[in-house]
Motif scaffolding. Sequence first.
Motif, mmCIF file in Angstrom:
data_model
loop_
_atom_site.group_PDB
_atom_site.id
_atom_site.type_symbol
_atom_site.label_atom_id
_atom_site.label_comp_id
_atom_site.label_asym_id
_atom_site.label_seq_id
_atom_site.Cartn_x
_atom_site.Cartn_y
_atom_site.Cartn_z
ATOM 1 N N ASP A 98 9.762 3.439 1.485
ATOM 2 C CA ASP A 98 9.916 4.061 2.838
ATOM 3 C C ASP A 98 11.341 4.690 3.047
ATOM 4 O O ASP A 98 11.295 5.811 3.449
ATOM 5 N N ASN A 125 5.846 0.700 1.343
ATOM 6 C CA ASN A 125 6.323 0.515 2.838
ATOM 7 C C ASN A 125 6.547 -1.013 3.248
ATOM 8 O O ASN A 125 5.904 -1.593 3.590
ATOM 9 N N TYR A 127 9.475 -1.460 5.322
ATOM 10 C CA TYR A 127 10.221 -1.599 6.478
ATOM 11 C C TYR A 127 11.699 -1.647 6.309
ATOM 12 O O TYR A 127 12.493 -2.011 7.305
ATOM 13 N N THR A 139 10.824 3.275 8.755
ATOM 14 C CA THR A 139 9.412 2.642 9.262
ATOM 15 C C THR A 139 9.693 1.396 9.821
ATOM 16 O O THR A 139 8.691 0.627 10.308
ATOM 17 N N ASP A 159 5.312 7.173 11.555
ATOM 18 C CA ASP A 159 4.081 6.577 10.936
ATOM 19 C C ASP A 159 3.713 7.688 9.843
ATOM 20 O O ASP A 159 3.504 8.862 9.842
ATOM 21 N N CYS A 161 1.270 8.020 7.595
ATOM 22 C CA CYS A 161 0.290 8.815 7.468
ATOM 23 C C CYS A 161 -0.069 9.755 8.321
ATOM 24 O O CYS A 161 -0.434 10.913 8.152
ATOM 25 N N ASN A 162 0.484 9.698 9.487
ATOM 26 C CA ASN A 162 0.286 10.873 10.513
ATOM 27 C C ASN A 162 1.363 11.888 10.154
ATOM 28 O O ASN A 162 0.900 12.867 10.358
ATOM 29 N N ARG A 174 -4.197 4.041 4.032
ATOM 30 C CA ARG A 174 -3.252 3.172 3.988
ATOM 31 C C ARG A 174 -3.967 2.198 3.757
ATOM 32 O O ARG A 174 -4.947 1.832 4.074
ATOM 33 N N ASP A 200 0.126 5.070 1.801
ATOM 34 C CA ASP A 200 1.015 4.210 2.415
ATOM 35 C C ASP A 200 0.679 2.823 2.062
ATOM 36 O O ASP A 200 -0.398 2.576 2.460
ATOM 37 N N PHE A 247 -1.313 -1.739 12.465
ATOM 38 C CA PHE A 247 -1.585 -0.386 12.035
ATOM 39 C C PHE A 247 -2.878 -0.406 11.409
ATOM 40 O O PHE A 247 -3.549 -1.443 11.165
ATOM 41 N N LYS A 248 -3.203 1.209 11.501
ATOM 42 C CA LYS A 248 -4.912 1.154 10.793
ATOM 43 C C LYS A 248 -4.680 1.077 9.270
ATOM 44 O O LYS A 248 -3.544 1.875 8.664
#
Lengths: 275, 378
Positions: A98, A125, A127, A139, A159, A161-162, A174, A200, A247-248
């Motif tokens: 990340d 990822n 963090y 992140t 984010d 992905c966004n 993700r 991700d 998170f999605k």
Amino acid sequence: MIKTKFDYNKYLRKNTLPHIWCPGCGDGIILKSLLRAIDKCGYSKDDVVITSGIGCASRLPGYVDFNTIHTTHGRALTFAIGIKMFKPRLKVITISGDGDALAIGGNHFIHAARRNIDITLIVFNNYTYGMTGGQCSPTQPVGSLSTTTPFGSIEPPFDVCNLAQAAGATWVGRSTSYHAVQLEKFMVDALNHTGFSVLDVITNCHISYGRRNKMKSPVEMIKYQKEKAVPARSAENMTPEDLAGRFKTGILFEKAGSPEFCTEYYKKLESIKTK
Amino acid sequence: MAKNIKLMQGNEAIAEGAVIAGCDFFAGYPITPSSEVAEILSSKLPKIGKVFLQMEDEIAALGAVLGAALGGAKALTATSGPGMSLKQEHIGYASMCEIPCVIINVMRGGPSTGLPTLPAQGDVMQAKWGTHGDHAIIAITPSSVNESLYETIRAFNLAVKYRTPVLILTDEIIGHMREKVVIPDKSDIEIIDVKLPGVPPEKYNPYNYTSGEVTPLAPMGEGYRYHVTGLIHGETGFPSQKTDVIQNAQNWLMDKIYKNIKDIEKFEEFQTEDADILLVAYGSTSRSSRQAIMMARSAGIKAGMFRPITIWPFPDEQISALSKKIKKILVPEMNMGQVIFEVQRNACGSSVYGLNVVNGEPITPDQIYEKIKEISKI
């Protein structure tokens, strides 16, 4: 789900093991999923190039028997673009953490996405900057602790992905190191996609991140991944309050048939020749 | 046969030389005064089926060049001033991983944004020491448009032969000046091509620190699967922290350049035979120096010039030999004094004087002549 035992030895450079990852690190799960996915796609080892930046995740290429390039911090995508444009027949995969992908490499991330070049980027990822001792990453959730945010982070995280979707990536997904089977499936999908694909993968660094954030063991971190992951479809019916701190997961965006940079470049060359 | 003569700009000659050398790939980022190299190649390379990329920044440009070079491309980037500062990390990576590439630096005034459209020679020491850690580098300083073309071809050859980044340091004067260029016939010049290794993949090691031979870099995707890393690595390419491997790797990066210095060096001497004052000048400053020498000789002062064309590795041996017979040396440079220190290091008892002009203007023959007169009286 995995019926026969997969032979990882086919793809591992066993002379480079043991790896540098800490016991319980999620990176090994992602590595194994990647090898199964590459195998499923049926690529020849000679035709696969893996580039990576700097960090724990970026040590992955050294362990696998492909054309592997462990590049500079944040710049793995630039090497990937170079070799892909020169030899478009090669399958190019980039491994990044990340911090690598989104802090020092953020510019290359958005521009690779903008070009929609046929490269698969897998972001490990966790963090945190694990290798350098757990500093704050782009992140890292607000309020969490790190060696450079001893009073809690106040910076809103990216984010992945966004950001990828907004910048022009045409496959965005993700998963987590808990969802190993789903991870493999998404990797196959991302690798088969023509265009820039970004996966991700939420993974655990219990040593540098978890330890400071009430998740001391890999088990607690894996549980976190399991509990905080919300499949994209379920998320549709949830309020922002419900989704806070979660998170999605899923294939979050996919757009087939968009102009791919490499193809467009060589098409352009043909059109110049015929003039 | 009639010669193919063209009127060209220095930056254009570099682009032309790159194409003749077989450049497959250019990636760059716009920056004055080097942009014409990119602009010209954005038209030339696609027409011959090659790759031109404008990247998102200077770092990305050299990253893409190195990625392509690992695929077997003859690859080039061009930049100036701040762009060269940004490229330093990847120059180190190219040195460490022994990836051939050519980097053009059309020098402008610095530090920082400095003087974007005015000349300087302030990046000579940066060319050698800019990236962190010890390594050897090849850098070339052409002094004319014609030489820019031929030295670009030589730079590609040296890059492939020694698996190293090769820097070309021109300056805003050479880059933007228009002069006569003799376009070579392909049959008249040597082109060194990227080759597959002479051994099968199972016997291939991407590095060799001990035999003295430079191992060819196998283009990726041709069956030679290996690992490349900026970490210190052994001959197999995998990282190592063993003391002997580290020392061997470090020695090799120096040795492969310095032990082949006879093949890499290039210089010109002008009226040094009977000279009492030696000028050591490079790039555009050597042109003013030549004129100043002629002015001095008309006035009865015997001056001559040593002009390094390959500036790194530095021509220690030649400077040392000349300084044994010429006791006064003048180093005119468009910087506050850089090459003068290399000359002093090699001067055997000679007095070394500097002429340092950094006002955005070329050093004129008059300025140099005045300095020669002054020195002659000492």
